[in-house]
Design a protein around this motif. Structure first.
Motif, short mmCIF file in Angstrom:
data_model
loop_
_atom_site.label_atom_id
_atom_site.label_comp_id
_atom_site.label_asym_id
_atom_site.label_seq_id
_atom_site.Cartn_x
_atom_site.Cartn_y
_atom_site.Cartn_z
N THR A 4 0.83 -1.21 0.00
CA THR A 4 0.00 0.00 0.00
C THR A 4 0.86 1.25 0.00
O THR A 4 0.34 2.35 -0.19
CB THR A 4 -0.91 0.03 1.25
N THR A 33 -1.73 -5.60 1.39
CA THR A 33 -3.05 -6.22 1.31
C THR A 33 -2.97 -7.43 0.39
O THR A 33 -2.16 -7.49 -0.52
CB THR A 33 -4.11 -5.24 0.76
N GLU A 36 -8.88 -9.43 0.86
CA GLU A 36 -9.46 -8.76 2.02
C GLU A 36 -8.61 -8.91 3.27
O GLU A 36 -9.06 -8.60 4.38
CB GLU A 36 -10.87 -9.30 2.28
N THR A 37 -7.37 -9.36 3.11
CA THR A 37 -6.46 -9.58 4.24
C THR A 37 -5.46 -8.44 4.34
O THR A 37 -4.91 -7.99 3.33
CB THR A 37 -5.69 -10.91 4.05
N ILE A 38 -5.21 -7.95 5.55
CA ILE A 38 -4.20 -6.93 5.81
C ILE A 38 -2.99 -7.62 6.42
O ILE A 38 -3.11 -8.40 7.36
CB ILE A 38 -4.72 -5.86 6.77
#
Length: 57
Positions: A4, A33, A36-38
């Motif tokens: 990011t 990312t 939908e996983t950080i």
């Protein structure tokens, strides 16, 4: 996994987690990312030419 471009100090982590993982106030994390996983990864800035770690500020 996609970067990011965001690097944050440890204020994004709860104190209990910082204690468990021995994370200090000077540690920084790069945020990635994956769908939908950080994903948080410890970040150490290094010189592109000599790979020497740069000072933490």
């Amino acid at each position: 996994m996609k970067s990011t471009g965001v690097i944050r100090k440890t204020d994004v982590l709860p104190v209990e987690l910082r204690r468990t993982l021995a994370v200090t106030a000077w540690d920084r994390f790069e945020i990635f990312t994956d769908g939908e996983t950080i994903i948080l990864s410890k970040y150490d800035a290094a010189c592109t030419f000599c790979a020497k770690l740069l000072s933490r500020s």
